[in-house]
Design an enzyme around this catalytic site. Structure first.
Site, PDB file in Angstrom:
ATOM      1  N   GLU A   1      -3.408  18.145   2.640  1.00 29.18           N
ATOM      2  CA  GLU A   1      -2.218  17.610   3.318  1.00 29.18           C
ATOM      3  C   GLU A   1      -1.096  17.526   2.306  1.00 29.18           C
ATOM      4  O   GLU A   1      -1.283  17.853   1.131  1.00 29.18           O
ATOM      5  CB  GLU A   1      -2.522  16.229   3.921  1.00 29.18           C
TER       6      GLU A   1
ATOM      7  N   LYS B   1      -5.721   4.455   5.881  1.00 26.43           N
ATOM      8  CA  LYS B   1      -4.294   4.341   5.546  1.00 26.43           C
ATOM      9  C   LYS B   1      -4.101   3.143   4.625  1.00 26.43           C
ATOM     10  O   LYS B   1      -3.658   2.065   5.014  1.00 26.43           O
ATOM     11  CB  LYS B   1      -3.420   4.248   6.804  1.00 26.43           C
TER      12      LYS B   1
ATOM     13  N   ARG C   1      -8.863 -13.010  -9.398  1.00 25.24           N
ATOM     14  CA  ARG C   1      -9.158 -11.576  -9.469  1.00 25.24           C
ATOM     15  C   ARG C   1     -10.643 -11.285  -9.679  1.00 25.24           C
ATOM     16  O   ARG C   1     -11.178 -11.485 -10.762  1.00 25.24           O
ATOM     17  CB  ARG C   1      -8.338 -10.944 -10.597  1.00 25.24           C
TER      18      ARG C   1
ATOM     19  N   TYR D   1      -1.795  -0.153   5.763  1.00 23.70           N
ATOM     20  CA  TYR D   1      -0.434  -0.156   6.301  1.00 23.70           C
ATOM     21  C   TYR D   1      -0.287   0.844   7.437  1.00 23.70           C
ATOM     22  O   TYR D   1      -1.161   1.681   7.657  1.00 23.70           O
ATOM     23  CB  TYR D   1       0.593   0.114   5.196  1.00 23.70           C
TER      24      TYR D   1
ATOM     25  N   ARG E   1      -5.310   3.462  14.920  1.00 23.34           N
ATOM     26  CA  ARG E   1      -5.558   3.845  13.520  1.00 23.34           C
ATOM     27  C   ARG E   1      -5.583   2.618  12.623  1.00 23.34           C
ATOM     28  O   ARG E   1      -6.397   2.531  11.698  1.00 23.34           O
ATOM     29  CB  ARG E   1      -4.488   4.840  13.051  1.00 23.34           C
TER      30      ARG E   1
ATOM     31  N   LEU F   1      -5.318  12.118   5.998  1.00 22.93           N
ATOM     32  CA  LEU F   1      -5.036  11.083   6.981  1.00 22.93           C
ATOM     33  C   LEU F   1      -4.934  11.740   8.362  1.00 22.93           C
ATOM     34  O   LEU F   1      -4.329  12.802   8.486  1.00 22.93           O
ATOM     35  CB  LEU F   1      -3.707  10.411   6.643  1.00 22.93           C
TER      36      LEU F   1
ATOM     37  N   HIS G   1     -13.501  -8.078  -8.287  1.00 23.34           N
ATOM     38  CA  HIS G   1     -13.470  -6.801  -7.560  1.00 23.34           C
ATOM     39  C   HIS G   1     -14.091  -6.907  -6.165  1.00 23.34           C
ATOM     40  O   HIS G   1     -13.589  -6.338  -5.212  1.00 23.34           O
ATOM     41  CB  HIS G   1     -14.181  -5.711  -8.366  1.00 23.34           C
TER      42      HIS G   1
END
Ligand code: PDD
Length: 307
Positions: free
Chosen positions: A199, A162, A115, A44, A63, A223, A117
């Site tokens: 952070e 991110k 589903r 995101y 980014r 980040l 992995h």
């Protein structure tokens, strides 16, 4: 351009964009087998919008491209297409009463599949964008400053991505909420001894020592916030010395000023740390002079660097 007040607007009624369709936020749905829902398998970005313009768009795109590459999700759009899509969203939201100041959120997940992995090949990524009214910290909040607690950093070592997998960050932030504070500053034990600042739960951390601004260099543990480069260049403009280097725990507690930065909070002074006022002498517990200068420069950058 008409200004639409944000009051009385239900965020759920604002338009959003999901896989090529425009619809109200309250009506947007993804299948339960979307890997974003199953695994937090997505990337995101959060881009501030000032006067309907995107702040530091290219830096966010760079980014985004780096994050997508790191997790092997194909980028569904080129930069021009992203820009057009994001601009259209901002206009639609503003016209719907969401205001000219917005926080644009975009998320790309690996897509929908039974589903497993491993990363199935050939999936169509799910693309979602919303933009909601943005209220940057006002004078009162900036004067009061943020209150922070500290905690051991219990998250993974790919904080440079991110990712929408944010449970560690959510847990870290809740520790601050539980303590009646605004943010949790995470501290990490170094492999060869010593403790350093990584952070905040959703912000980068800065300290001021002897008039110089010091920030944490990018690594797998943090980040690379868009404000990292921005603050370095604002320091250059305003004649403030600036270094990126590890910040020791003792330096954090001894700092003259502490600041946090993020898309939503912009730049905020930390005035309390673990319940104690930050800083020394008459300025103790108050926003400091370096913060004041950088805030001013930041406001100018908002006008100059939004497209
Ligand atoms: N978060 N570190 C973390 C863990 C963050 O989540 C964020 C921002 C930052 C600051 O990055 P930037 O300056 O690019 O906003 C640092 C966003 C705003 C969020 O998750 O909402």
């Amino acid at each position: 351009m008409t200004h639409h007040p944000t009051r009385n607007v239900h965020v759920g009624e604002l338009p959003c964009h999901l896989d090529g369709r425009w619809l109200a936020l309250d009506e947007a749905r993804v299948p339960v087998l979307d890997r974003g829902f199953m695994f937090g398998d997505g990337i995101y970005e959060v881009v501030p919008v000032y006067r309907r313009r995107l702040f530091r768009f290219d830096e966010h795109m760079l980014r985004l491209e780096r994050s997508l590459t790191a997790v092997r999700i194909p980028n569904p759009h080129g930069r021009d297409a992203w820009l057009a899509l994001m601009r259209e969203l901002v206009e639609r939201v503003a016209e719907a009463g969401g205001g000219d100041e917005q926080l644009l959120y975009l998320q790309i997940t690996r897509g929908v599949t039974p589903r497993v992995h491993g990363m199935p090949a050939g999936l169509k990524p799910t693309v979602f964008l919303m933009s909601t009214p943005h209220h940057p910290p006002g004078p009162e909040q900036r004067h009061r400053g943020a209150s922070c607690i500290t905690h051991a950093d219990f998250r993974w070592s790919r904080g440079d991505i991110k990712s929408t997998s944010l449970l560690g960050n959510v847990m870290a932030r809740q520790l601050a909420m539980d303590a009646g504070a605004d943010e949790t500053i995470l501290l990490r034990e170094m492999p060869h001894g010593g403790v350093t600042v990584s952070e905040g739960s959703s912000s980068n951390v800065w300290i001021v020592l002897e008039g110089a601004l010091i920030g944490v260099p990018p690594s797998g543990h943090t980040l690379a916030g868009i404000r990292l480069e921005l603050l370095q260049s604002l320091c250059e403009e305003t004649g403030i010395a600036c270094h990126l280097r590890p910040i020791g725990e003792a330096e954090l507690y001894a700092a003259d000023e502490i600041l946090i930065s993020s898309a939503g909070r912009e730049l905020l002074p930390v005035t309390r740390l673990d319940g104690e006022p930050v800083g020394h002498g008459a300025g103790r517990g108050k926003p400091g002079p370096v913060y004041a200068r950088l805030h001013e420069a930041y406001e100018q950058a908002k006008l100059e660097q939004s497209i």
